[in-house]
Design an enzyme around this catalytic site. Structure first.
Site, PDB file in Angstrom:
ATOM      1  N   GLN A   7       0.855  -1.192   0.000  1.00  0.00           N
ATOM      2  CA  GLN A   7       0.000   0.000   0.000  1.00  0.00           C
ATOM      3  C   GLN A   7       0.888   1.240   0.000  1.00  0.00           C
ATOM      4  O   GLN A   7       1.523   1.535   1.015  1.00  0.00           O
ATOM      5  CB  GLN A   7      -0.872  -0.051   1.254  1.00  0.00           C
ATOM      6  N   GLY A   8       0.951   1.949  -1.135  1.00  0.00           N
ATOM      7  CA  GLY A   8       1.827   3.115  -1.235  1.00  0.00           C
ATOM      8  C   GLY A   8       1.075   4.409  -0.968  1.00  0.00           C
ATOM      9  O   GLY A   8       0.670   5.108  -1.902  1.00  0.00           O
ATOM     10  N   SER A  28       1.813   6.667   2.326  1.00  0.00           N
ATOM     11  CA  SER A  28       2.585   7.675   3.059  1.00  0.00           C
ATOM     12  C   SER A  28       3.775   8.171   2.253  1.00  0.00           C
ATOM     13  O   SER A  28       4.345   7.445   1.437  1.00  0.00           O
ATOM     14  CB  SER A  28       3.094   7.091   4.372  1.00  0.00           C
ATOM     15  N   SER A  33       5.000  -0.924   3.769  1.00  0.00           N
ATOM     16  CA  SER A  33       5.238  -2.259   4.324  1.00  0.00           C
ATOM     17  C   SER A  33       5.254  -3.305   3.229  1.00  0.00           C
ATOM     18  O   SER A  33       4.400  -3.297   2.337  1.00  0.00           O
ATOM     19  CB  SER A  33       4.147  -2.617   5.341  1.00  0.00           C
ATOM     20  N   GLU A  44      -9.922  -2.411   6.377  1.00  0.00           N
ATOM     21  CA  GLU A  44      -8.813  -2.380   7.325  1.00  0.00           C
ATOM     22  C   GLU A  44      -9.335  -2.547   8.750  1.00  0.00           C
ATOM     23  O   GLU A  44      -8.653  -3.039   9.629  1.00  0.00           O
ATOM     24  CB  GLU A  44      -8.073  -1.036   7.187  1.00  0.00           C
ATOM     25  N   SER A  49      -2.740   7.515  13.277  1.00  0.00           N
ATOM     26  CA  SER A  49      -2.241   7.471  14.658  1.00  0.00           C
ATOM     27  C   SER A  49      -3.377   7.607  15.663  1.00  0.00           C
ATOM     28  O   SER A  49      -4.495   8.008  15.330  1.00  0.00           O
ATOM     29  CB  SER A  49      -1.240   8.607  14.872  1.00  0.00           C
ATOM     30  N   GLU A  70      -3.753   9.792  17.827  1.00  0.00           N
ATOM     31  CA  GLU A  70      -4.215  11.186  17.883  1.00  0.00           C
ATOM     32  C   GLU A  70      -5.201  11.480  16.754  1.00  0.00           C
ATOM     33  O   GLU A  70      -6.214  12.147  16.954  1.00  0.00           O
ATOM     34  CB  GLU A  70      -3.019  12.153  17.807  1.00  0.00           C
TER      35      GLU A  70
END
Lengths: 381, 307
Positions: free
Chosen positions: A127-128, A130, A162, A245, A362, A364
């Site tokens: 999964q590209g 970020s 990843s 996900e 994240s 947050e």
């Protein structure tokens, strides 16, 4: 065995029996190390055997070689594999998350071509999303795709990708609008990782695994047939990954945490584990499971899954850290000082669990979503 | 009950309970036939009433009906409130004040042949109001000055009653936690400091988000306990609800600031209530320790929820 329609009980009984009968064939090859390539080999073997026996095909549509049926069947398959310690949870997430959007947004012929090899373990995908300057703020991504006569010409960089160096294909988000177009100017592409102009450079995580990579694109050419959805509508593709996900693969992750907590309870020496702390962690595992179970049934009923699944993600990440915090506190001699296989596994898992509140949005970001979308607190200052 | 009947039942109960705010709901429940609804369809009757009690900070003796014993265990545990031994029946437990107006009550006692439900004359009981931190809950302490000798009663499934009570209390704690979150949320949106609503500050937002996640997790655990009932599911639901209520009380208090510290503000009534409810039928802390101890003794985790 072909199940008609939805019958979880029948699936469960049949799958459990098959897993028991084929336990030795499904187990990791003797001498297989815990290194990443070995784990991918193992997951691909399990997928292949389960595909051939039919179990891997339930819950997937017929156009990609599936046998139909509820997504609950996929959830249970993951749980059954985790309970037998046959696959690692993170890597099982990849097809559960990426295949559905290629089915939904790719052309029928693309889905029929690329999804079956992924599901039957011939391929791994990554999964590209970020980029170096785009972590939590996905709408600011800059990796550029430009229309040419020959197809999309892609230039830019991804990071934290990843399994990229062990993958055959990459679901890539590219900037096709102006830099200011934010989430409105993004297009999703499915790119073969052997594309000329694409360079993958893996690097190590702090738990000593070459799990993710930097991925560089230097005028890499991607055919238009690999566009997922409409041009500049890649944001929809990215958002539609979320339900997957946060659903089928999370059921496996819960089962995995349960098996690790069980391992701690059955192997820790007398007095090593605090009863009160264990009870609290067990309750957290139950809470995550109860929450995820509701999500599994909502997905299976065709409901739209939205911001409320941030609760599932928060429970996953906090529960995962609680399980391995408890292990590290209970077994300091093993986790900190011992180099046996068992101790190394606890150490690696403990270190890996530190990432649970960082990846996939994240903690947050998840709290921000809860505050804005579920509590209606208005805009942040 | 059908879905539409449930909705009507919930709406009627809410209307009556809201009108009756502040006092005991017993006067409302009897004419509505809550006991019949409970016997007929507990899954419809329990969540609606107990979440409402939590939300409105209301009280009733419905918990005694759920347990099947007018006398409840003392705070902090789940042991039957009475025991039958050589000298006779000895009672030591809690109850709701309004339940002792008749000539007799039914209660559950442990005995050498298992738990029994026996009928006891109220004149044999010493009943003392428990004011403590939450006087408006209407709890009384019930005891026998000297052993009494009721006739033998039918055997009674006490562990099942404990599970039912834990699940009902989990709903009440969830209702109270939601109410506290709602108070804090509304205050955060309205209250302006530094030229902005305090809801715009991330420190405030994240506290409230954490409260939301905790109460949602507890609520999902109650759903699980109805769909796949087990003693574990009820216990964990109570544990998670107690934790969510305590966490939610802390965050709500902080977000409400000085206003939430006044007698006038309703917040402190919720704080008082959830601290007491958490202690009934096992506090979150005690239940966690029990769960952990059992797993360590058997070296086996309990089976969790199936898909």
């Amino acid at each position: 065995m072909k199940l008609t329609g939805f019958d979880l009980a029948e699936f469960r009984a049949g799958l459990d029996a098959w897993l028991d009968e084929n336990a030795s064939e499904l187990a990791p090859a003797p001498g297989a190390d815990d290194a990443l390539a070995g784990e991918i080999t193992q997951i691909n073997k399990v997928k292949r055997l389960a595909w051939e026996a039919g179990w891997m095909r339930y819950g997937w549509p017929e156009q990609v070689g599936g046998l139909g049926g509820s997504t609950l069947l996929r959830g249970y398959l993951g749980e059954a594999l985790a309970m037998r310690d046959l696959v690692k949870p993170g890597f099982w997430t990849m097809h559960e998350m990426l295949a559905p959007v290629v089915i939904a947004y790719g052309s029928p012929s693309l889905a029929a071509e690329v999804v079956p090899p992924f599901l039957r373990g011939d391929e791994m995908w990554c999964q590209g999303f970020s980029e170096p300057s785009t972590g939590s703020n996905l709408g600011s991504l800059a990796c550029r795709a430009v229309r040419t006569d020959a197809g999309w010409r892609v230039t830019g960089q991804k990071v934290w990708t990843s399994l990229a160096h062990l993958s055959q294909r990459c679901l890539l988000l590219t900037r096709t609008g102006t830099p200011e177009s934010a989430h409105r100017g993004i297009t999703a592409l499915l790119v073969d990782t052997d594309t000329s102009g694409m360079t993958i450079r893996p690097f190590q995580t702090m738990h000593g695994v070459e799990e993710f990579s930097e991925v560089f694109f230097d005028d890499a050419l991607v055919p238009y047939s690999r566009t997922l959805g409409e041009e500049n509508d890649g944001w929809s593709v990215a958002m539609d990954l979320l339900p997957f996900e946060r659903s089928t693969s999370m059921w496996l992750r819960n089962a995995y945490l349960y098996t690790r907590l069980q391992r701690l309870v059955s192997t820790a020496p007398e007095g090593a584990v605090s009863a009160a702390a264990l009870g609290d962690v067990l309750a957290q595992v139950f809470a995550f499971r109860a929450q995820s179970r509701i999500t599994q049934y909502r997905l299976a009923a065709g409901e739209h899954l939205g911001p409320e699944t941030s609760v599932d993600k928060i429970l996953l990440s906090t529960t995962e850290q609680s399980v391995f915090d408890l292990a590290a506190e209970s077994l300091p001699g093993e986790v900190l000082f011992d180099d046996s296989d068992d101790a190394s596994k606890w150490r690696s898992e403990f270190l890996y669990s530190r990432a649970a509140t960082i990846y996939g949005g994240s903690l947050e970001i998840q709290r921000n979503i809860v505050a804005r979308r579920l509590l209606d607190l208005g805009a942040e200052s | 009950m059908q879905a539409n009947e449930r909705d009507l039942f919930a709406a009627t109960l809410r209307e009556a309970a809201t009108a009756h705010r502040g006092g005991s709901l017993d006067d409302v429940l009897a004419p509505m036939g809550w006991s019949d609804a409970y016997e007929d369809d507990p899954r419809a009757a329990v969540p609606v009433l107990f979440e409402l009690q939590g939300e409105l900070n209301a009280s009733s003796s419905a918990l005694a009906a759920v347990v099947g014993s007018t006398v409840l265990p003392l705070a902090g545990g789940s042991a039957a409130p009475a025991s039958i031994g050589g000298p006779g029946l000895v009672v030591r437990g809690l109850g709701f004040g309004g339940s002792f107006t008749g000539e007799t009550i039914d209660l559950v006692a442990s005995s050498s042949r298992g738990h029994q439900r026996v009928t006891v004359s109220t004149s044999a009981l010493t009943i003392r109001a428990v004011d403590g931190i939450d006087p408006s809950l209407g709890l009384v302490e019930v005891s026998t000055a000297s052993p009494v000798h009721p006739g033998a009663g039918p055997l009674f499934d006490w562990p099942a009653a404990v599970s039912s009570a834990q699940l009902a209390l989990a709903h009440q704690l969830v209702g109270a936690a939601r109410a506290m979150l709602s108070l804090a949320r509304d205050h955060a949106v309205d209250r302006v400091q530094g030229g902005r609503a305090i809801a715009s500050y991330q420190a405030v937002r994240h506290r409230l988000a954490d409260s939301y996640v905790a109460v949602q997790a507890a609520s999902s655990a109650t759903t699980a306990a109805w769909e796949v009932p087990s003693p574990l599911a009820s216990t964990v639901a109570k544990l998670l609800a107690g934790r969510a209520a305590r966490l939610g009380a802390g965050h709500a208090q902080q977000v409400l600031g000085a206003m939430g510290f006044t007698e006038e503000h309703v917040f402190h009534h919720y704080l008082r209530r959830v601290l007491v409810l958490d202690e009934l039928f096992g506090s979150a802390r005690a239940l966690a320790e029990d769960l952990g101890r059992q797993a360590l003794e058997t070296k086996q985790l309990p089976q969790l929820l199936p898909l």
